[in-house]
Structure formats: structure tokens, C-alpha cells
Design a protein around this motif. Structure first.
Motif, PDB file in Angstrom:
ATOM      1  N   UNK A  31       0.850  -1.184   0.000  1.00 14.30           N
ATOM      2  CA  UNK A  31       0.000   0.000   0.000  1.00 14.30           C
ATOM      3  C   UNK A  31       0.888   1.237   0.000  1.00 14.30           C
ATOM      4  N   UNK A  32       0.572   2.197  -0.867  1.00  7.51           N
ATOM      5  CA  UNK A  32       1.321   3.449  -0.941  1.00  7.51           C
ATOM      6  C   UNK A  32       0.592   4.496  -0.097  1.00  7.51           C
TER       7      UNK A  32
ATOM      8  N   UNK B  60      -2.858  12.244   4.605  1.00  8.23           N
ATOM      9  CA  UNK B  60      -3.899  12.077   5.615  1.00  8.23           C
ATOM     10  C   UNK B  60      -4.022  10.666   6.162  1.00  8.23           C
ATOM     11  N   UNK B  61      -3.272   9.724   5.595  1.00  7.62           N
ATOM     12  CA  UNK B  61      -3.332   8.340   6.061  1.00  7.62           C
ATOM     13  C   UNK B  61      -2.742   8.203   7.468  1.00  7.62           C
TER      14      UNK B  61
ATOM     15  N   UNK C  12      -3.995  -5.786  12.305  1.00  7.57           N
ATOM     16  CA  UNK C  12      -3.765  -4.923  13.457  1.00  7.57           C
ATOM     17  C   UNK C  12      -2.645  -3.935  13.177  1.00  7.57           C
ATOM     18  N   UNK C  13      -2.635  -2.844  13.934  1.00  9.75           N
ATOM     19  CA  UNK C  13      -1.553  -1.869  13.813  1.00  9.75           C
ATOM     20  C   UNK C  13      -0.226  -2.520  14.183  1.00  9.75           C
ATOM     21  N   UNK C  14      -0.236  -3.352  15.237  1.00  6.12           N
ATOM     22  CA  UNK C  14       0.994  -4.034  15.665  1.00  6.12           C
ATOM     23  C   UNK C  14       1.557  -4.909  14.549  1.00  6.12           C
ATOM     24  N   UNK C  15       0.667  -5.555  13.801  1.00  3.72           N
ATOM     25  CA  UNK C  15       1.091  -6.402  12.687  1.00  3.72           C
ATOM     26  C   UNK C  15       1.831  -5.575  11.639  1.00  3.72           C
ATOM     27  N   UNK C  16       1.274  -4.405  11.285  1.00  5.65           N
ATOM     28  CA  UNK C  16       1.914  -3.553  10.281  1.00  5.65           C
ATOM     29  C   UNK C  16       3.235  -2.978  10.794  1.00  5.65           C
ATOM     30  N   UNK C  17       3.261  -2.613  12.068  1.00  6.93           N
ATOM     31  CA  UNK C  17       4.496  -2.087  12.661  1.00  6.93           C
ATOM     32  C   UNK C  17       5.605  -3.124  12.574  1.00  6.93           C
TER      33      UNK C  17
ATOM     34  N   UNK D 205       5.247   6.582   1.010  1.00  3.19           N
ATOM     35  CA  UNK D 205       5.882   5.461   1.714  1.00  3.19           C
ATOM     36  C   UNK D 205       5.133   4.171   1.391  1.00  3.19           C
ATOM     37  N   UNK D 206       5.860   3.089   1.199  1.00  2.00           N
ATOM     38  CA  UNK D 206       5.238   1.806   0.867  1.00  2.00           C
ATOM     39  C   UNK D 206       5.083   0.975   2.125  1.00  2.00           C
ATOM     40  N   UNK D 207       3.862   0.554   2.399  1.00  2.00           N
ATOM     41  CA  UNK D 207       3.565  -0.314   3.543  1.00  2.00           C
ATOM     42  C   UNK D 207       3.270  -1.707   3.012  1.00  2.00           C
TER      43      UNK D 207
END
Length: 220
Positions: free
Chosen positions: A176-177, A181-182, A194-199, A214-216
């Protein structure tokens, strides 16, 4: 010259400290302006020259990113943010007491180097092995076997574990780019993770500061 910080503890001698860091009394004394090596006071912060320590020379050859300690930071919190085990950060920076870090101190955060597509993650409070497995696309049994976890119901927050590569998945890589505002919470909600998973998956040291473009990585 780069240095690591060490706070003198009660009962310490310069000789003992030199042994711990695999350096010499004279080297520590020279870098800290110590006239009498037989006397150091508890609570004093010593600068230990990194490039003079063989173990630290080896660590510097590994890839890392830098993190500046902020007011209120703890090493455990930093480890959790960056998805790297607390003890690994401490060893990488020559920190003998993980409870003693200074505001403004620059920490080197090592990039985990798992094999065969494995990833490292830090167990969060409330996590279960089943939940981690569902988010990672592997089974709880695979994670337990890879990390020698005898009891899957007993895992400890703050510990670092390796996630085996999912060689059987048919899902394609998903990224995801970041748009203006993201927030990480909004992205997590959008993809049902979850946020923890992405972190952890993206090794984000500052999850509250996303940059446009930024690429997530959502799924590899």
C-alpha cells in the motif's frame, strides 16, 4: 569517535568495566579524562569508544538504522516499536543495563537477518500464538517449532520470535502506498489487520509518522 554510554554502578572498578567491554583501562580513562583510574564514582556516565571494542566492530558491520532516544523512552518500548528483541538492541549497542538509556542517545537498531524469507516479530501484550499465526499466514505449530516453544499457550510480551516463510500460500504480494492524511490505524482497518502487525512487518520505529509515498507491506 563513536561511543556507547555506560553508567557506573556501585562496586564497579575501571578494570571490571574494561573487561566487560573487552577494552583497556587506559582507553576508557583517556576517553573520559580520568586522571586516577583507581577512583570512579557510582552514577557517572562513561563514554566507551566503539571502534576500540572488537565485539562492537563486528556489530557495526551489520546493517542497522538509527533511533534517537526521546524523553520517556525505555529500551523495551523502543524494541517493541522497531520489531527487534530488547536483548539484541542492548547487545548491538553495548548496553549492559537495559534500564539505563539517556535522552538524545543514538541507538543502532539492527535489521533482523532471518533466513529463507523468515521475518522477526516482537510479541505484544495480549498476543496469542494462534493470532500471530493467522496474521502471518502460517500455523501456530510452525511458529512453535521454529522458535522451540514448548507450550504455545505461554508466550511472553516483548520477546522476539521468527515467523517461518509461508511456502504454501497462493496469495500475491500486497503493498500500500501511503496517501496524504493516512494513518497506520486507518490502513490496518482497511486491510483487516492490526496496527501491531503492520508495525512489525514493516519494522516501523515511528508508526505515528508516515510519509506520503511510503510503501507499507501488507502481505509478502
Amino acid at each position: 569517535m563513536e561511543t556507547v554510554l555506560y553508567t557506573v554502578q556501585s562496586g564497579d572498578t575501571l578494570y571490571k568495566i574494561a573487561q566487560r567491554f573487552d577494552t583497556t583501562v587506559n582507553m576508557i580513562a583517556r576517553y573520559n579524562g580520568i586522571v586516577d583510574p583507581d577512583y570512579i564514582e557510582a552514577g557517572r556516565i562513561l563514554r566507551i569508544p566503539v571502534s576500540e571494542i572488537p565485539a562492537m566492530q563486528k556489530a557495526k558491520a551489520m546493517p542497522y538504522r538509527e533511533y534517537i532516544v526521546k524523553k520517556g523512552d525505555t529500551l523495551a518500548a523502543i524494541a517493541s516499536k522497531c520489531g527487534v528483541g530488547l536483548q539484541r538492541i542492548a547487545a548491538f549497542n553495548g548496553i549492559l543495563d537495559p534500564d539505563v538509556i539517556q535522552e538524545g542517545q543514538v541507538l543502532r537498531i539492527p535489521f533482523p537477518l532471518p533466513k529463507d524469507g523468515e521475518q522477526e516479530t516482537v510479541i505484544q501484550k495480549g498476543d496469542t500464538l494462534d493470532a500471530i499465526a493467522r496474521q502471518s499466514g502460517v500455523t501456530a505449530q510452525q511458529i512453535a517449532q521454529r522458535n522451540n516453544i514448548a507450550d504455545a499457550d505461554r508466550i511472553t510480551a516483548g520477546e522476539s520470535i521468527l515467523l517461518p516463510a509461508d511456502k504454501n500460500t497462493s496469495q500475491e504480494k500486497l503493498e500500500y502506498v501511503v496517501q496524504e492524511g493516512d494513518t497506520l490505524w486507518r490502513i490496518a482497518q482497511q486491510y483487516g489487520v492490526s496496527v501491531a502487525y503492520l508495525v512489525n512487518r514493516n519494522r516501523l520505529c515511528q508508526p505515528d509518522r508516515l510519509e506520503v509515498g511510503q510503501i507499507i507491506l501488507i502481505r509478502r
